[in-house]
Design a protein around this motif. Sequence first.
Motif, PDB file in Angstrom:
ATOM      1  N   THR A   1      25.855  91.475  61.886  1.00  0.00           N
ATOM      2  CA  THR A   1      26.977  90.652  61.409  1.00  0.00           C
ATOM      3  C   THR A   1      26.921  90.518  59.886  1.00  0.00           C
ATOM      4  O   THR A   1      25.904  90.832  59.267  1.00  0.00           O
ATOM      5  N   HIS A   2      27.996  89.999  59.321  1.00  0.00           N
ATOM      6  CA  HIS A   2      28.053  89.813  57.857  1.00  0.00           C
ATOM      7  C   HIS A   2      27.395  88.510  57.421  1.00  0.00           C
ATOM      8  O   HIS A   2      27.201  88.280  56.228  1.00  0.00           O
ATOM      9  N   PHE A   3      27.046  87.642  58.364  1.00  0.00           N
ATOM     10  CA  PHE A   3      26.530  86.312  58.020  1.00  0.00           C
ATOM     11  C   PHE A   3      25.140  86.385  57.392  1.00  0.00           C
ATOM     12  O   PHE A   3      24.260  87.086  57.884  1.00  0.00           O
ATOM     13  N   ILE A   4      24.948  85.636  56.305  1.00  0.00           N
ATOM     14  CA  ILE A   4      23.631  85.540  55.661  1.00  0.00           C
ATOM     15  C   ILE A   4      23.084  84.122  55.805  1.00  0.00           C
ATOM     16  O   ILE A   4      22.019  83.913  56.372  1.00  0.00           O
ATOM     17  N   GLU A   5      23.846  83.128  55.298  1.00  0.00           N
ATOM     18  CA  GLU A   5      23.363  81.742  55.377  1.00  0.00           C
ATOM     19  C   GLU A   5      24.495  80.772  55.062  1.00  0.00           C
ATOM     20  O   GLU A   5      25.528  81.158  54.509  1.00  0.00           O
ATOM     21  N   LEU A   6      24.275  79.506  55.414  1.00  0.00           N
ATOM     22  CA  LEU A   6      25.193  78.445  55.015  1.00  0.00           C
ATOM     23  C   LEU A   6      24.873  78.028  53.591  1.00  0.00           C
ATOM     24  O   LEU A   6      23.698  77.890  53.235  1.00  0.00           O
ATOM     25  N   LYS A   7      25.910  77.820  52.789  1.00  0.00           N
ATOM     26  CA  LYS A   7      25.722  77.259  51.435  1.00  0.00           C
ATOM     27  C   LYS A   7      25.831  75.737  51.524  1.00  0.00           C
ATOM     28  O   LYS A   7      25.047  75.005  50.967  1.00  0.00           O
ATOM     29  N   ASN A   8      26.854  75.283  52.233  1.00  0.00           N
ATOM     30  CA  ASN A   8      26.989  73.872  52.592  1.00  0.00           C
ATOM     31  C   ASN A   8      27.819  73.808  53.867  1.00  0.00           C
ATOM     32  O   ASN A   8      28.019  74.831  54.519  1.00  0.00           O
ATOM     33  N   GLU A   9      28.317  72.634  54.216  1.00  0.00           N
ATOM     34  CA  GLU A   9      28.950  72.480  55.529  1.00  0.00           C
ATOM     35  C   GLU A   9      30.239  73.264  55.727  1.00  0.00           C
ATOM     36  O   GLU A   9      30.639  73.507  56.856  1.00  0.00           O
ATOM     37  N   ASN A  10      30.925  73.639  54.643  1.00  0.00           N
ATOM     38  CA  ASN A  10      32.146  74.427  54.852  1.00  0.00           C
ATOM     39  C   ASN A  10      32.166  75.732  54.053  1.00  0.00           C
ATOM     40  O   ASN A  10      33.201  76.367  53.904  1.00  0.00           O
ATOM     41  N   ILE A  11      30.983  76.140  53.577  1.00  0.00           N
ATOM     42  CA  ILE A  11      30.883  77.409  52.830  1.00  0.00           C
ATOM     43  C   ILE A  11      29.694  78.218  53.337  1.00  0.00           C
ATOM     44  O   ILE A  11      28.595  77.677  53.494  1.00  0.00           O
ATOM     45  N   MET A  12      29.942  79.497  53.601  1.00  0.00           N
ATOM     46  CA  MET A  12      28.851  80.387  53.981  1.00  0.00           C
ATOM     47  C   MET A  12      28.753  81.569  53.031  1.00  0.00           C
ATOM     48  O   MET A  12      29.745  81.967  52.398  1.00  0.00           O
ATOM     49  N   ILE A  13      27.557  82.107  52.921  1.00  0.00           N
ATOM     50  CA  ILE A  13      27.318  83.335  52.157  1.00  0.00           C
ATOM     51  C   ILE A  13      27.286  84.476  53.175  1.00  0.00           C
ATOM     52  O   ILE A  13      26.640  84.361  54.222  1.00  0.00           O
ATOM     53  N   ALA A  14      27.985  85.545  52.855  1.00  0.00           N
ATOM     54  CA  ALA A  14      28.059  86.680  53.780  1.00  0.00           C
ATOM     55  C   ALA A  14      27.955  87.997  53.020  1.00  0.00           C
ATOM     56  O   ALA A  14      28.147  88.035  51.800  1.00  0.00           O
ATOM     57  N   LYS A  15      27.639  89.052  53.757  1.00  0.00           N
ATOM     58  CA  LYS A  15      27.632  90.383  53.157  1.00  0.00           C
ATOM     59  C   LYS A  15      29.081  90.791  52.905  1.00  0.00           C
ATOM     60  O   LYS A  15      29.964  90.502  53.716  1.00  0.00           O
ATOM     61  N   LYS A  16      29.312  91.449  51.785  1.00  0.00           N
ATOM     62  CA  LYS A  16      30.662  91.923  51.458  1.00  0.00           C
ATOM     63  C   LYS A  16      30.976  93.111  52.356  1.00  0.00           C
ATOM     64  O   LYS A  16      30.175  94.054  52.451  1.00  0.00           O
ATOM     65  N   ILE A  17      32.117  93.059  53.025  1.00  0.00           N
ATOM     66  CA  ILE A  17      32.513  94.185  53.880  1.00  0.00           C
ATOM     67  C   ILE A  17      33.943  94.619  53.570  1.00  0.00           C
ATOM     68  O   ILE A  17      34.752  93.823  53.087  1.00  0.00           O
ATOM     69  N   LYS A  18      34.190  95.882  53.873  1.00  0.00           N
ATOM     70  CA  LYS A  18      35.567  96.398  53.809  1.00  0.00           C
ATOM     71  C   LYS A  18      36.125  96.233  55.214  1.00  0.00           C
ATOM     72  O   LYS A  18      35.693  96.905  56.158  1.00  0.00           O
ATOM     73  N   VAL A  19      37.042  95.284  55.348  1.00  0.00           N
ATOM     74  CA  VAL A  19      37.538  94.911  56.681  1.00  0.00           C
ATOM     75  C   VAL A  19      38.361  96.040  57.299  1.00  0.00           C
ATOM     76  O   VAL A  19      39.230  96.621  56.655  1.00  0.00           O
TER      77      VAL A  19
ATOM     78  N   PHE B   1      28.259  98.093  52.270  1.00  0.00           N
ATOM     79  CA  PHE B   1      28.166  99.107  51.206  1.00  0.00           C
ATOM     80  C   PHE B   1      27.420 100.363  51.660  1.00  0.00           C
ATOM     81  O   PHE B   1      27.523 101.413  51.031  1.00  0.00           O
ATOM     82  N   LYS B   2      26.683 100.259  52.776  1.00  0.00           N
ATOM     83  CA  LYS B   2      25.987 101.437  53.328  1.00  0.00           C
ATOM     84  C   LYS B   2      26.829 102.129  54.403  1.00  0.00           C
ATOM     85  O   LYS B   2      26.354 103.018  55.097  1.00  0.00           O
ATOM     86  N   ASN B   3      28.077 101.658  54.560  1.00  0.00           N
ATOM     87  CA  ASN B   3      28.999 102.194  55.561  1.00  0.00           C
ATOM     88  C   ASN B   3      28.584 101.864  56.994  1.00  0.00           C
ATOM     89  O   ASN B   3      28.919 102.576  57.935  1.00  0.00           O
ATOM     90  N   LYS B   4      27.821 100.786  57.131  1.00  0.00           N
ATOM     91  CA  LYS B   4      27.407 100.326  58.458  1.00  0.00           C
ATOM     92  C   LYS B   4      28.433  99.322  58.967  1.00  0.00           C
ATOM     93  O   LYS B   4      28.927  98.490  58.200  1.00  0.00           O
ATOM     94  N   ILE B   5      28.766  99.406  60.253  1.00  0.00           N
ATOM     95  CA  ILE B   5      29.750  98.481  60.836  1.00  0.00           C
ATOM     96  C   ILE B   5      29.089  97.148  61.141  1.00  0.00           C
ATOM     97  O   ILE B   5      28.047  97.078  61.800  1.00  0.00           O
ATOM     98  N   LEU B   6      29.710  96.065  60.629  1.00  0.00           N
ATOM     99  CA  LEU B   6      29.218  94.710  60.863  1.00  0.00           C
ATOM    100  C   LEU B   6      30.328  93.852  61.464  1.00  0.00           C
ATOM    101  O   LEU B   6      31.503  94.039  61.152  1.00  0.00           O
ATOM    102  N   LEU B   7      29.944  92.908  62.301  1.00  0.00           N
ATOM    103  CA  LEU B   7      30.882  91.900  62.783  1.00  0.00           C
ATOM    104  C   LEU B   7      31.199  90.956  61.622  1.00  0.00           C
ATOM    105  O   LEU B   7      30.284  90.481  60.939  1.00  0.00           O
ATOM    106  N   GLY B   8      32.485  90.700  61.374  1.00  0.00           N
ATOM    107  CA  GLY B   8      32.874  89.855  60.253  1.00  0.00           C
ATOM    108  C   GLY B   8      33.609  88.604  60.701  1.00  0.00           C
ATOM    109  O   GLY B   8      33.420  88.110  61.815  1.00  0.00           O
ATOM    110  N   ASP B   9      34.442  88.071  59.817  1.00  0.00           N
ATOM    111  CA  ASP B   9      35.321  86.939  60.086  1.00  0.00           C
ATOM    112  C   ASP B   9      34.527  85.708  60.551  1.00  0.00           C
ATOM    113  O   ASP B   9      33.596  85.286  59.880  1.00  0.00           O
ATOM    114  N   GLU B  10      34.905  85.127  61.676  1.00  0.00           N
ATOM    115  CA  GLU B  10      34.260  83.922  62.184  1.00  0.00           C
ATOM    116  C   GLU B  10      34.246  83.964  63.709  1.00  0.00           C
ATOM    117  O   GLU B  10      34.984  84.721  64.329  1.00  0.00           O
TER     118      GLU B  10
END
Length: 242
Positions: A69-87, A185-194
Amino acid sequence: MNNKYELIYEGKAKKVFSHEDSDKVIIEFKDDATAFNALKKAKFEGKGKLNCLISARIFEILISNNIPTHFIELKNENIMIAKKIKVIPLEIVLRNTAYGSLCKQTTIKPGTILAKPLIDIYLKNDELNDPILTKERIELMNIISSKDLDLIIDLTLKINIILKSFFKNIQLQLVDFKLEFGYDFKNKILLGDEISPDNCRLWDLNQKNDTIVSLDKDRFRNDLGGLIEAYSEINRRINEFI
């Protein structure tokens, strides 16, 4: 959000900002609710926070089950850090129980448990009203290779097994859900969105009779009220279970 971050994209429910690391993005969840391709709109205070917290917990469960998945971590309660993906401009809908558009487009009665999960794929395009696609049309439009499409379908089926089991443990029936994927960026497919009550249909299994009690965005779609209460209940059950 701090001005040093550039707004890359704003959707119906989220804003995506740049990050110091060019391979990452900052995703801010909004309090907006939309339905019927944004023909119906409203704001619910606290909705963004609940969707962000629920999504983060579910992404963590999926990651622990080897789902990329693109998820990395929560920054706070309504913001998350994620891997950048080309949707990838496809919406993958998996249905375990017949409801909504499936029942409007077929003779299948609402509430019918499907013999096996049904996957419907839609073009992510508001102007065309997100039309349903066939594999042949996807190939014709050159959206994604058949190999990558097969991989996405395989991942969706695996995600369904994990989520169905998880939600059953917290007394929720996973009726259907929508997924989006992208390439890193490595052209690997990741689950995105929410993964949240915004894009999952979740029915309360604590009902003594066959009454359907939706704890998802159908509360807004169908003017049932109690949207924040429903989302809060899901968040509470997840936290109690985890």
